[in-house]
Motif scaffolding. Structure first.
Motif, PDB file in Angstrom:
ATOM      1  N   GLY A  52      21.133   3.820   0.069  1.00 26.29           N
ATOM      2  CA  GLY A  52      20.439   4.713  -0.856  1.00 26.29           C
ATOM      3  C   GLY A  52      18.933   4.658  -0.761  1.00 26.29           C
ATOM      4  O   GLY A  52      18.233   5.222  -1.611  1.00 26.29           O
ATOM      5  N   TYR A  53      18.396   4.028   0.309  1.00 28.84           N
ATOM      6  CA  TYR A  53      16.945   3.842   0.419  1.00 28.84           C
ATOM      7  C   TYR A  53      16.168   5.151   0.315  1.00 28.84           C
ATOM      8  O   TYR A  53      15.177   5.223  -0.416  1.00 28.84           O
ATOM      9  CB  TYR A  53      16.622   3.130   1.734  1.00 28.84           C
ATOM     10  CG  TYR A  53      15.158   2.850   1.959  1.00 28.84           C
ATOM     11  CD1 TYR A  53      14.567   1.695   1.457  1.00 28.84           C
ATOM     12  CD2 TYR A  53      14.356   3.744   2.667  1.00 28.84           C
ATOM     13  CE1 TYR A  53      13.221   1.442   1.652  1.00 28.84           C
ATOM     14  CE2 TYR A  53      13.011   3.493   2.874  1.00 28.84           C
ATOM     15  CZ  TYR A  53      12.453   2.344   2.368  1.00 28.84           C
ATOM     16  OH  TYR A  53      11.125   2.099   2.553  1.00 28.84           O
ATOM     17  N   PRO A  54      16.581   6.228   1.019  1.00 26.41           N
ATOM     18  CA  PRO A  54      15.784   7.468   0.951  1.00 26.41           C
ATOM     19  C   PRO A  54      15.651   8.040  -0.452  1.00 26.41           C
ATOM     20  O   PRO A  54      14.724   8.807  -0.723  1.00 26.41           O
ATOM     21  CB  PRO A  54      16.554   8.424   1.873  1.00 26.41           C
ATOM     22  CG  PRO A  54      17.325   7.538   2.795  1.00 26.41           C
ATOM     23  CD  PRO A  54      17.713   6.357   1.948  1.00 26.41           C
ATOM     24  N   LYS A  55      16.580   7.685  -1.329  1.00 28.85           N
ATOM     25  CA  LYS A  55      16.533   8.231  -2.688  1.00 28.85           C
ATOM     26  C   LYS A  55      15.753   7.351  -3.660  1.00 28.85           C
ATOM     27  O   LYS A  55      15.559   7.729  -4.814  1.00 28.85           O
ATOM     28  CB  LYS A  55      17.958   8.430  -3.216  1.00 28.85           C
ATOM     29  CG  LYS A  55      18.758   9.465  -2.418  1.00 28.85           C
ATOM     30  CD  LYS A  55      20.146   9.655  -3.008  1.00 28.85           C
ATOM     31  CE  LYS A  55      20.931  10.699  -2.207  1.00 28.85           C
ATOM     32  NZ  LYS A  55      22.303  10.894  -2.764  1.00 28.85           N
ATOM     33  N   LEU A  56      15.314   6.188  -3.194  1.00 30.15           N
ATOM     34  CA  LEU A  56      14.529   5.323  -4.071  1.00 30.15           C
ATOM     35  C   LEU A  56      13.188   5.978  -4.374  1.00 30.15           C
ATOM     36  O   LEU A  56      12.579   6.608  -3.506  1.00 30.15           O
ATOM     37  CB  LEU A  56      14.295   3.956  -3.413  1.00 30.15           C
ATOM     38  CG  LEU A  56      15.516   3.068  -3.202  1.00 30.15           C
ATOM     39  CD1 LEU A  56      15.118   1.802  -2.441  1.00 30.15           C
ATOM     40  CD2 LEU A  56      16.152   2.700  -4.535  1.00 30.15           C
ATOM     41  N   PRO A  57      12.687   5.837  -5.603  1.00 31.03           N
ATOM     42  CA  PRO A  57      11.399   6.464  -5.935  1.00 31.03           C
ATOM     43  C   PRO A  57      10.243   5.764  -5.226  1.00 31.03           C
ATOM     44  O   PRO A  57      10.297   4.568  -4.948  1.00 31.03           O
ATOM     45  CB  PRO A  57      11.300   6.272  -7.456  1.00 31.03           C
ATOM     46  CG  PRO A  57      12.156   5.083  -7.749  1.00 31.03           C
ATOM     47  CD  PRO A  57      13.276   5.132  -6.757  1.00 31.03           C
ATOM     48  N   GLU A  58       9.214   6.533  -4.900  1.00 35.90           N
ATOM     49  CA  GLU A  58       8.000   5.982  -4.298  1.00 35.90           C
ATOM     50  C   GLU A  58       7.076   5.513  -5.427  1.00 35.90           C
ATOM     51  O   GLU A  58       6.447   6.331  -6.102  1.00 35.90           O
ATOM     52  CB  GLU A  58       7.318   7.035  -3.420  1.00 35.90           C
ATOM     53  CG  GLU A  58       8.153   7.453  -2.225  1.00 35.90           C
ATOM     54  CD  GLU A  58       7.421   8.431  -1.318  1.00 35.90           C
ATOM     55  OE1 GLU A  58       6.247   8.751  -1.614  1.00 35.90           O
ATOM     56  OE2 GLU A  58       8.013   8.872  -0.320  1.00 35.90           O
ATOM     57  N   ARG A  59       7.007   4.214  -5.609  1.00 39.76           N
ATOM     58  CA  ARG A  59       6.227   3.618  -6.708  1.00 39.76           C
ATOM     59  C   ARG A  59       5.171   2.695  -6.085  1.00 39.76           C
ATOM     60  O   ARG A  59       5.305   1.478  -6.098  1.00 39.76           O
ATOM     61  CB  ARG A  59       7.154   2.875  -7.656  1.00 39.76           C
ATOM     62  CG  ARG A  59       8.261   3.748  -8.259  1.00 39.76           C
ATOM     63  CD  ARG A  59       9.286   2.918  -9.027  1.00 39.76           C
ATOM     64  NE  ARG A  59       8.678   2.266 -10.183  1.00 39.76           N
ATOM     65  CZ  ARG A  59       8.948   1.021 -10.579  1.00 39.76           C
ATOM     66  NH1 ARG A  59       9.789   0.277  -9.860  1.00 39.76           N
ATOM     67  NH2 ARG A  59       8.372   0.506 -11.639  1.00 39.76           N
ATOM     68  N   ARG A  60       4.163   3.311  -5.519  1.00 40.04           N
ATOM     69  CA  ARG A  60       3.181   2.533  -4.767  1.00 40.04           C
ATOM     70  C   ARG A  60       2.402   1.543  -5.636  1.00 40.04           C
ATOM     71  O   ARG A  60       2.206   0.394  -5.225  1.00 40.04           O
ATOM     72  CB  ARG A  60       2.248   3.475  -4.006  1.00 40.04           C
ATOM     73  CG  ARG A  60       2.935   4.147  -2.806  1.00 40.04           C
ATOM     74  CD  ARG A  60       1.952   4.900  -1.916  1.00 40.04           C
ATOM     75  NE  ARG A  60       2.606   5.323  -0.677  1.00 40.04           N
ATOM     76  CZ  ARG A  60       3.180   6.507  -0.499  1.00 40.04           C
ATOM     77  NH1 ARG A  60       3.165   7.397  -1.479  1.00 40.04           N
ATOM     78  NH2 ARG A  60       3.768   6.803   0.650  1.00 40.04           N
ATOM     79  N   PRO A  61       1.909   1.908  -6.816  1.00 40.42           N
ATOM     80  CA  PRO A  61       1.196   0.902  -7.616  1.00 40.42           C
ATOM     81  C   PRO A  61       2.059  -0.313  -7.947  1.00 40.42           C
ATOM     82  O   PRO A  61       1.571  -1.453  -7.946  1.00 40.42           O
ATOM     83  CB  PRO A  61       0.798   1.677  -8.884  1.00 40.42           C
ATOM     84  CG  PRO A  61       0.736   3.112  -8.449  1.00 40.42           C
ATOM     85  CD  PRO A  61       1.840   3.248  -7.442  1.00 40.42           C
ATOM     86  N   GLU A  62       3.354  -0.076  -8.218  1.00 41.94           N
ATOM     87  CA  GLU A  62       4.249  -1.187  -8.539  1.00 41.94           C
ATOM     88  C   GLU A  62       4.539  -2.037  -7.297  1.00 41.94           C
ATOM     89  O   GLU A  62       4.608  -3.269  -7.377  1.00 41.94           O
ATOM     90  CB  GLU A  62       5.556  -0.651  -9.135  1.00 41.94           C
ATOM     91  CG  GLU A  62       5.429  -0.097 -10.538  1.00 41.94           C
ATOM     92  CD  GLU A  62       4.792   1.285 -10.593  1.00 41.94           C
ATOM     93  OE1 GLU A  62       4.633   1.931  -9.511  1.00 41.94           O
ATOM     94  OE2 GLU A  62       4.443   1.731 -11.703  1.00 41.94           O
ATOM     95  N   PHE A  63       4.718  -1.378  -6.134  1.00 42.16           N
ATOM     96  CA  PHE A  63       4.982  -2.146  -4.919  1.00 42.16           C
ATOM     97  C   PHE A  63       3.774  -2.998  -4.540  1.00 42.16           C
ATOM     98  O   PHE A  63       3.921  -4.151  -4.114  1.00 42.16           O
ATOM     99  CB  PHE A  63       5.365  -1.205  -3.774  1.00 42.16           C
ATOM    100  CG  PHE A  63       5.717  -1.923  -2.496  1.00 42.16           C
ATOM    101  CD1 PHE A  63       6.592  -3.007  -2.499  1.00 42.16           C
ATOM    102  CD2 PHE A  63       5.171  -1.535  -1.288  1.00 42.16           C
ATOM    103  CE1 PHE A  63       6.914  -3.681  -1.323  1.00 42.16           C
ATOM    104  CE2 PHE A  63       5.485  -2.193  -0.107  1.00 42.16           C
ATOM    105  CZ  PHE A  63       6.351  -3.275  -0.128  1.00 42.16           C
ATOM    106  N   VAL A  64       2.572  -2.454  -4.692  1.00 43.77           N
ATOM    107  CA  VAL A  64       1.374  -3.255  -4.421  1.00 43.77           C
ATOM    108  C   VAL A  64       1.344  -4.474  -5.333  1.00 43.77           C
ATOM    109  O   VAL A  64       1.061  -5.599  -4.893  1.00 43.77           O
ATOM    110  CB  VAL A  64       0.101  -2.404  -4.597  1.00 43.77           C
ATOM    111  CG1 VAL A  64      -1.141  -3.291  -4.525  1.00 43.77           C
ATOM    112  CG2 VAL A  64       0.034  -1.323  -3.528  1.00 43.77           C
ATOM    113  N   ARG A  65       1.661  -4.272  -6.620  1.00 43.80           N
ATOM    114  CA  ARG A  65       1.661  -5.426  -7.545  1.00 43.80           C
ATOM    115  C   ARG A  65       2.727  -6.435  -7.137  1.00 43.80           C
ATOM    116  O   ARG A  65       2.497  -7.651  -7.199  1.00 43.80           O
ATOM    117  CB  ARG A  65       1.887  -4.944  -8.978  1.00 43.80           C
ATOM    118  CG  ARG A  65       1.974  -6.060 -10.025  1.00 43.80           C
ATOM    119  CD  ARG A  65       0.753  -6.962 -10.024  1.00 43.80           C
ATOM    120  NE  ARG A  65      -0.461  -6.211 -10.300  1.00 43.80           N
ATOM    121  CZ  ARG A  65      -1.681  -6.700 -10.160  1.00 43.80           C
ATOM    122  NH1 ARG A  65      -1.854  -7.946  -9.726  1.00 43.80           N
ATOM    123  NH2 ARG A  65      -2.732  -5.955 -10.426  1.00 43.80           N
ATOM    124  N   ALA A  66       3.878  -5.970  -6.705  1.00 50.16           N
ATOM    125  CA  ALA A  66       4.928  -6.897  -6.287  1.00 50.16           C
ATOM    126  C   ALA A  66       4.463  -7.728  -5.088  1.00 50.16           C
ATOM    127  O   ALA A  66       4.736  -8.934  -5.008  1.00 50.16           O
ATOM    128  CB  ALA A  66       6.204  -6.122  -5.944  1.00 50.16           C
TER     129      ALA A  66
END
Length: 688
Positions: free
Chosen positions: A97-111
């Motif tokens: 289901g990777y292609p359907k995951l939302p693009e959450r760049r600020p959250e990924f940077v924090r992670a």
């Protein structure tokens, strides 16, 4: 006190704009046996700054040296230029289901920030949840970056500039560090991570990125700056990118474009920092990136396992809760570090040289190394004293990696290095081989003086290809003719010669047998007792050997050695009565092995030393039947072996050091090992 829901951030008292990072169970800790139970005592005679492009770069490519710096108690600062936001999906691309995951760049940077912070805390304290103070920092007027300080070890700091990343390893993109460096875009924006104390984006010009790094260097006054690789190897098959802006065209390399460009920005900032004058000189170390996956493993299994544990913390492999809904690590790394070839290597771009200490006519030893991009010299205060003078600058600018010192038969010295020319109006970005000869005799008790630096050019006329030319190796034959050998863009060995180190011939290629040979940087050369010149170099499969059988003739292929390949640079020494001895490290174990080629004989491995871990070039000296080895161990300390006919056991102790140890004889005929310590001063070890 304001508790921020889910984020685990608590407003601190007494500091405007400061935050304290708390997490579930933070008070309980959880020290592993491999990690310290408490932080090291702070020291101030040395300081480390690491300039990286993405939050995991130092963990993959600079460890174990990053961890050794943290554990030393010295100020250890990491500056991350981009957020590494990628596509904003905190998962591996093969996740269902990777292609359907939302693009959450600020959250990924924090992670990713959380992952680096947790891994750093683990290295410093043994507790991945050790709290941090989080605040803004102004490096330039009108700009803010995020500064994190480990509360239990406040000398450990992380700085996040949060420029947007290229988002592709190789595909050219204007909105990237490379686009900014090359002028494809005039400004590059930042991305604000989730829960950041920095509340807005900023637009940086190329010069403002450089100035920000200069401000970091001025603030922390590093004795060692570590960067990613400014000269990665080109890819065997060059990708084509139709429609790319002309300024973004160029050679595709075995590394991430952000890695390479972050090193360029660091070099430009260092050039400005050095030009402003300061009291504490700086050494620079650059680390190979993605390319290590193509090379033999140079870490032993125990070091690799330990490195993977730190990467697993960064990758949130255990799924534990850190108290931040944005994520507790980088799941694109996750649990896969044990299967990634980046984990079992730590390689300097400069292979190091063991020939940086030479005797002076009055019996004192002289040591040479690069500080602030120039050659500096230390001399023994008196012959065989083992104490050293303060460094004296003897010349050069923007020299890179290492300096080799050649001693001529009349006792005068000659220096060889690589010089980087940064791009400027009317000037290409390129590298060339340079040399400087000693002028006059060394005054008794003084320091040798050298004339101006002479460019020996490059075997690569194209500026971009010249960036891949290796570090020079210089050796004089029995008649005083100097050979300078380098690896070219394609992996060939080329040489120039100069009578007495002057009046150089054109570049020529060392001949090879049968199929082409693509060697790695880190070759070596010596004269044997019969006056023959031997050259050795390794590729990824074996060691190659050349020897000059006739006076004045260049070395020729000496036949297959049938030796295994090495995990790093090679070291040669002549054997009494003819023949040569080779020291190198074994891939996968880092074990030092010794191979001999007796007079008119064949190569064979004669010794396998006890495993001590470590990596890099092994210093080798032969004094009659006595053989001396000096090598880095798994703690980053120098270890020495001495034996009759073959290496003896490794001696205990040894100082933390950088670069390659040197082995020399002092004025009393005693064999000494000299290392360059992390504070920028030489130290000696008597070989018992």
């Amino acid at each position: 006190m304001l508790q921020v829901a889910c984020a685990g951030l608590v407003a601190g008292t007494g500091t405007v704009g400061a935050w304290q990072w708390l997490a579930p169970g933070a008070a309980h800790g959880g020290h592993g046996q491999e990690f310290p139970a408490q932080p090291a005592k702070a020291v101030t005679n040395q300081s480390f700054v690491h300039v990286i492009a993405h939050p995991d770069d130092s963990l993959y490519f600079m460890n174990p040296e990053l961890e050794q710096s943290i554990r030393s108690g010295a100020p250890t600062i990491t500056v991350c230029l981009t957020g590494g936001e990628s596509d904003g999906r905190n998962a591996l691309a093969n996740t269902p289901g990777y292609p359907k995951l939302p693009e959450r760049r600020p959250e990924f940077v924090r992670a990713r920030i959380n992952g680096l912070r947790e891994a750093t805390a683990q290295m410093a304290t043994g507790d991945w949840l050790s709290p941090w103070k989080v605040e803004t920092l102004t490096l330039l007027p009108g700009f803010q970056v995020e500064l994190q300080t480990l509360k239990a070890a406040p000398q450990v700091k992380l700085i996040f500039m949060e420029l947007v990343e290229a988002r592709f390893i190789r595909v050219p993109r204007k909105e990237s560090l490379r686009g900014l460096w090359l002028g494809a875009t005039p400004r590059l924006t930042t991305l604000v991570p989730a829960h950041s104390p920095v509340k807005r984006t900023f637009l940086y010009t190329r010069q403002q990125v450089i100035d920000s790094l200069v401000a970091v260097f001025e603030r922390y006054r590093p004795t060692v700056v570590r960067t990613l690789d400014p000269s990665p190897t080109h890819r065997a098959v060059q990708q084509q990118f139709p429609g790319v802006a002309p300024e973004l065209a160029g050679i595709s390399h075995y590394d991430h474009q952000d890695h390479t460009t972050s090193a360029y920005f660091a070099q430009a900032a260092l050039a400005e920092y050095w030009g402003r004058g300061h009291a504490r000189p700086t050494a620079v170390e650059s680390f190979v990136g993605y390319e290590v996956s193509l090379l033999p493993s140079n870490l032993d299994a125990a070091t690799t396992r330990h490195k993977v544990k730190i990467l697993d913390t960064y990758g949130w492999a255990d799924g534990k809760d850190c108290g931040d809904a944005a994520g507790c690590g980088d799941r694109k790394v996750g649990k896969r570090s044990k299967d990634v070839r980046w984990s079992n290597n730590c390689r300097h771009r400069a292979p190091g040289t063991q020939r940086w200490v030479q005797p002076l006519p009055d019996g004192r030893l002289a040591a040479f190394a690069l500080l602030d991009g120039a050659v500096h010299c230390w001399t023994e205060t008196r012959p065989a004293s083992g104490t050293w003078s303060r460094p004296v600058r003897v010349g050069g600018s923007m020299l890179e990696g290492q300096v080799q010192v050649l001693r001529h038969s009349d006792g005068t010295l000659q220096l060889f290095s690589v010089r980087t020319q940064l791009p400027a109006r009317g000037k290409d970005h390129r590298r060339d081989v340079v040399t400087a000869r000693q002028t006059g005799r060394t005054p008794r008790g003084g320091t040798p003086a050298f004339g101006g630096w002479e460019s020996l050019g490059s075997p690569e006329a194209d500026p971009e290809r010249s960036m891949e030319v290796g570090h020079p190796l210089a050796v004089a034959d029995k008649d005083g003719k100097v050979y300078v050998l380098v690896r070219d863009w394609a992996g060939n060995l080329l040489f120039r010669t100069g009578e007495g180190g002057r009046d150089w011939t054109d570049w020529e290629r060392l001949s090879v047998e049968n199929e082409p040979v693509s060697v790695l940087d880190g070759m070596d050369a010596v004269l044997d007792d019969k006056g023959r010149l031997h050259v050795v170099a390794a590729d990824t499969k074996t060691v190659h050997h050349w020897v000059s059988e006739s006076d004045g003739e260049p070395p020729q292929p000496a036949g297959a050695t049938r030796l295994p390949t090495a995990s790093g640079p090679l070291s040669l020494a002549p054997l009494s009565g003819g023949g040569v001895r080779l020291a190198m490290r074994q891939p996968g174990t880092a074990r030092v092995i010794v191979a001999d080629r007796p007079e008119n004989g064949k190569w064979r491995v004669t010794s396998e030393c006890a495993e001590i871990g470590g990596y890099g070039r092994v210093a080798l000296a032969q004094d009659g039947r006595t053989v001396v080895l000096a090598a880095r161990d798994d703690a980053g300390r120098v270890r020495v072996s001495k034996g009759s006919g073959r290496p003896g056991p490794w001696q205990a102790g040894g100082a933390p050091h950088r670069f390659t140890p040197a082995v020399a004889k002092d004025a009393k005929g005693r064999v000494v090992t000299v290392v360059m310590r992390m504070d920028g001063s030489p130290g000696g070890v008597r070989v018992s």
